[in-house]
Every structure is written in C-alpha cells, then in structure tokens.
Design a protein around this motif. Structure first.
Motif, short mmCIF file in Angstrom:
data_model
loop_
_atom_site.label_atom_id
_atom_site.label_comp_id
_atom_site.label_asym_id
_atom_site.label_seq_id
_atom_site.Cartn_x
_atom_site.Cartn_y
_atom_site.Cartn_z
N ASP A 67 -9.69 2.01 -26.09
CA ASP A 67 -10.20 0.89 -26.87
C ASP A 67 -11.34 0.14 -26.17
O ASP A 67 -11.90 -0.79 -26.74
N GLY A 68 -11.67 0.54 -24.95
CA GLY A 68 -12.68 -0.19 -24.19
C GLY A 68 -14.09 0.13 -24.63
O GLY A 68 -14.32 1.00 -25.49
N PRO A 69 -15.07 -0.58 -24.06
CA PRO A 69 -16.48 -0.30 -24.38
C PRO A 69 -16.82 1.14 -24.06
O PRO A 69 -16.29 1.74 -23.13
N ARG A 70 -17.73 1.70 -24.84
CA ARG A 70 -18.14 3.09 -24.65
C ARG A 70 -18.96 3.20 -23.37
O ARG A 70 -20.00 2.56 -23.22
N ARG A 71 -18.49 4.01 -22.44
CA ARG A 71 -19.17 4.16 -21.16
C ARG A 71 -19.82 5.53 -20.99
O ARG A 71 -20.89 5.67 -20.42
N VAL A 72 -19.10 6.57 -21.45
CA VAL A 72 -19.54 7.95 -21.23
C VAL A 72 -19.52 8.69 -22.56
O VAL A 72 -18.54 8.61 -23.31
N LEU A 73 -20.60 9.41 -22.84
CA LEU A 73 -20.65 10.29 -24.01
C LEU A 73 -20.65 11.73 -23.52
O LEU A 73 -21.54 12.14 -22.76
N LEU A 74 -19.64 12.50 -23.93
CA LEU A 74 -19.65 13.95 -23.74
C LEU A 74 -20.19 14.56 -25.02
O LEU A 74 -19.69 14.26 -26.12
N LEU A 75 -21.19 15.40 -24.89
CA LEU A 75 -21.92 15.87 -26.06
C LEU A 75 -21.94 17.39 -26.12
O LEU A 75 -22.36 18.06 -25.17
N ALA A 368 -15.24 5.05 -14.05
CA ALA A 368 -14.62 4.08 -13.15
C ALA A 368 -15.64 3.16 -12.47
O ALA A 368 -15.26 2.14 -11.89
N ALA A 369 -16.91 3.50 -12.53
CA ALA A 369 -17.94 2.72 -11.83
C ALA A 369 -18.23 1.42 -12.57
O ALA A 369 -17.88 1.24 -13.74
N GLU A 370 -18.91 0.53 -11.88
CA GLU A 370 -19.35 -0.72 -12.50
C GLU A 370 -20.32 -0.41 -13.63
O GLU A 370 -21.23 0.39 -13.47
N PRO A 371 -20.14 -1.02 -14.83
CA PRO A 371 -21.06 -0.75 -15.94
C PRO A 371 -22.50 -1.05 -15.54
O PRO A 371 -22.79 -2.04 -14.88
N GLN A 372 -23.39 -0.14 -15.95
CA GLN A 372 -24.80 -0.28 -15.59
C GLN A 372 -25.71 -0.55 -16.78
O GLN A 372 -26.71 -1.22 -16.66
#
Length: 420
Positions: A67-75, A368-372
């Motif tokens: 449910d969290g903000p979208r961080r990574v897109l696998l395409l 897991a990293a700080e959002p950039q």
C-alpha cells in the motif's frame, strides 16, 4: 544465490509454461490467452491476482504490491514476434544447458525471473510489476500506461534479456519510424510512358535522399526497409511507398532527422509525397542508468557473480519511455543467452539463478533506500511526451499544416527541378 540454485528446476518449468502459451503481438486472442497464463503463474508466486488492463484490445497486467508509495517499477512484456504454430518448428527444449523455444529469451524468462525474485524478496511494498502485451509493436496502447507507472519511481528495472555476454543495457538508441508515400500518374509503359508520372523513379530518388541522412560518426542509422511500387509490369507506377527505420543516440539527432525527412521534396515533375510517422521512442542515455548500474555492480560482486559489464545497444525497449520521462532506468536484467527474434533464440540455464538473485537484491536495495525521486512525480507526469502519429504532405510553392491532437499533415508536389 543458493535459494535460486535450488529453485532452478522450478524456474525452467515456469519458463516452459509461458513459452508453450504462444503470444504473437498482432493476435489479440492469443495475447489475451497469454495474459491469463502469466496472471495465473504470477498469482501463484506473489499470492495476489493482477489487474487486467485491456487497452485498444490489447491485454496488459499490473501488480501493485503493498500500500506504500510506488518506489520501483519492474517492466516486462509477454507478447512475442513469433506467429502461432512456431512451437511446431521451434519446440521448447533444454539440451546441454541451453533452453530454447519461441520467446524464451525475449522475454518470457525475464517474467519468470521477476516472479521468483519478488517472492524471494517477500513481495516488497512499493513495487509495481507491469507486464504489457504490445511491446513488439512499439507499445502503441501501453506507452501512456508505462509512463504513468514510472512517474515518481526511484527506479525502472527492465526485464528485457541481457546483451552479449550477460552485459546490462545501460544505453539504448532512440527510434523513429516513417512511411514515405509517393503519388504519380499511371500510363501505358509501351504506348505513352511520357504521359505518366513514375512513382517508382520518384521512390528511388527519395530512398537515396533518406538513406543519406545517416551519420556514422554520430551513431545515427537511417535504413530504408520495406518497398513497394506500381501495379503491373506494363504500367507506369502511379503509387509507391517505402518505410524507414531511424536509430539515434540523442534527442538532437532524432530531431535533425525528423526535420529533414519532413522537408523531402519530389524530383520527378508532377509527383507528390506524403510522410507519415515520426519518433517512436526517445533515447535511453547512460546518464539515466549510471547510478543503478553502479548499485547492480556492487550487488553482483557481493553475490559472487561479478564483475558485471555494460553495453549500449541499437535496439529499443519500453525502458526508453521510462528514461524519457526522467525515471532512472536499468535495462537488460532478464535472461542471459541470445538470438532474440531469430531461429537460434536461447537462454543459458546456468545463468538463471545468479541473474535472478541479482534482480531480487536490486529490488530490495532500491525499495529499502531513502526515497530519491518521488517528489518529482507531478513534474514528470507533466513532462510526459505526447503519443502522436504525424503525416506530412507539402507543396513546392505552398505549405499547409493542419494539426490536431494526434495528426499533423503537410504535402509536397514537384513542378520540376531537384530536391531542396
């Protein structure tokens, strides 16, 4: 990596399952059937069903994990270039450590790797897996979906197969596609050829003019491909057409070639020209992938599967779209092998565990990293390129341009003389 070594038989079995479900891009029913197979396999690994998104009749799948903000897109994509029945001539098989079958390398193995990697990473929050069904056609229905899902993400990880030797793809050329249509006037080739306007001759002039736009030093290729003209062997051709494939390293070259092709002028008196098409995918530059590539190299070394290498390639992928809106993008994270679109298409089985482990580690590391980049989502969506199809028709003495949201039109008619 030991986890995926133990899972190697399951990886191979899952690839077989998808390869045996043929999915030629132009066959909407086959692609829909493939989407069902991919959805079922993904649900088994991820514990959740995807959304089925049918756009212009084409079937795409989206898993939004957590449910969290979208961080990574696998395409990835599940369509292939192989027509129905290809399994009869190119059967699925594994022999001497080499897996073969239509679409195995491009890119059904990559989808399987993604399912296993995400499951091993505990189905991480903030990750989206998007599997489209029209990539091999240039993503006509899915481009806006891809750009929307990529906007605001810290990384787009593209599941396309690796380059030669397992290299990651850190740069891709941009692509433009054109069709040049030539209009002349028919006449009897024996009785009165002088009364005709020969579209075949005009096509020859235009093909040479288009091919001359290539610039080897800049890495720009301009390749005339399909050609047709005329109707019968004893008639002056009244129509002709050819297509051109353009590949460029940077946006400036893409714009230069586009301007030049739209400025074509007919040579044969009385002929006219229509130019349709335009830029299809922007370039994916080294800058878009540099930071992610460094992370991938570090992770590969830690996993004991390094050193990784990188390659710039002429082929395009949906990663061009994600990079084009400013999302950091790393491509070529799928299978190691070769022969995409060719009879010798294959996957090296021994490479599957290590590459799947790398994909899982990279997903976990970015998530897991700080959002950039999430704060830039609104700006990225605003900056999205508009999907357009343009047709150009120009007169020698008058230039009339009509523009709508999707079409631009200009015509050229020759009154004699040489092209400008």
């Amino acid at each position: 990596m030991g986890l995926f070594q133990a899972a190697l038989p399951a990886l191979v079995a899952d690839i077989e399952r998808l390869v045996r479900t043929e999915s030629p891009s132009a066959d909407l029913a086959a692609v829909a059937n493939s989407a069902e197979a991919v959805a079922a396999l993904g649900a088994e690994h991820l514990g959740t069903e995807p959304e089925l998104l049918v756009l212009e009749g084409r079937s795409h799948l989206r898993w939004r994990l957590g449910d969290g903000p979208r961080r990574v897109l696998l395409l990835g994509h599940h369509d292939t270039v192989w027509p129905l029945g290809s399994l009869a001539t190119h059967p699925f098989e594994v022999r001497d450590g080499v897996l073969r079958g239509p679409g195995c390398f491009d890119m059904k193995a990559g989808l399987v790797m993604a399912f296993h990697a995400l499951a091993a990473a505990g189905v991480p929050d903030g990750v989206t897996l998007l599997v489209t069904g029209d990539e091999e056609l240039g993503s006509p229905s899915s481009r806006e979906l891809i750009e929307s899902e990529a906007a605001g993400c810290d990384a787009a990880l593209v599941l396309e197969a690796a380059a030669d030797g397992g290299a990651l793809k850190t740069a891709r050329k941009g692509v433009s596609l054109y069709e040049v249509r030539v209009h002349g006037r028919a006449a009897h080739a024996g009785l009165e050829p002088e009364r005709g306007v020969n579209a075949t001759v005009e096509s020859a002039h235009q093909i040479l003019a288009v091919a001359a736009l290539a610039d080897a030093e800049a890495g720009t290729t301009v390749t005339p491909t399909v050609l047709a003209a005329g109707t019968t062997g004893n008639t002056v051709a009244d129509t002709g057409r050819f297509t051109a494939d353009v590949r460029v390293r940077d946006a400036a070259e893409q714009a230069r070639v586009d301007t030049a092709i739209r400025a074509l002028r007919p040579v044969v008196e009385g002929a006219s020209i229509d130019v349709a098409g335009g830029p299809n995918r922007p370039p994916l530059s080294h800058d878009a992938s540099a930071a992610l590539y460094r992370r991938a190299r570090h992770l590969a070394d830690r996993l004991g599967i390094g050193p990784l290498t990188a390659a710039a390639v002429g082929g395009a992928s949906d990663g061009n779209f994600t990079a084009g809106i400013g999302t950091p993008t790393l491509d070529g994270l799928g299978a190691v092998g070769g022969g995409a679109h060719a009879d010798h298409e294959h996957v090296l089985v021994a490479e599957l565990p290590g590459r799947t482990a790398l994909l899982a580690a990279l997903i976990d590391d970015v998530a897991a990293a700080e959002p950039q980049h999430g704060h830039n989502a609104r700006e990225r969506r605003t900056a999205q390129p508009t999907k357009t199809t343009r047709t150009t028709r120009t007169t020698r003495t008058t230039r009339t341009t009509q523009t709508t949201q999707t079409t631009q039109t200009t015509q050229t008619t020759a009154t004699g003389g040489s092209p400008r």
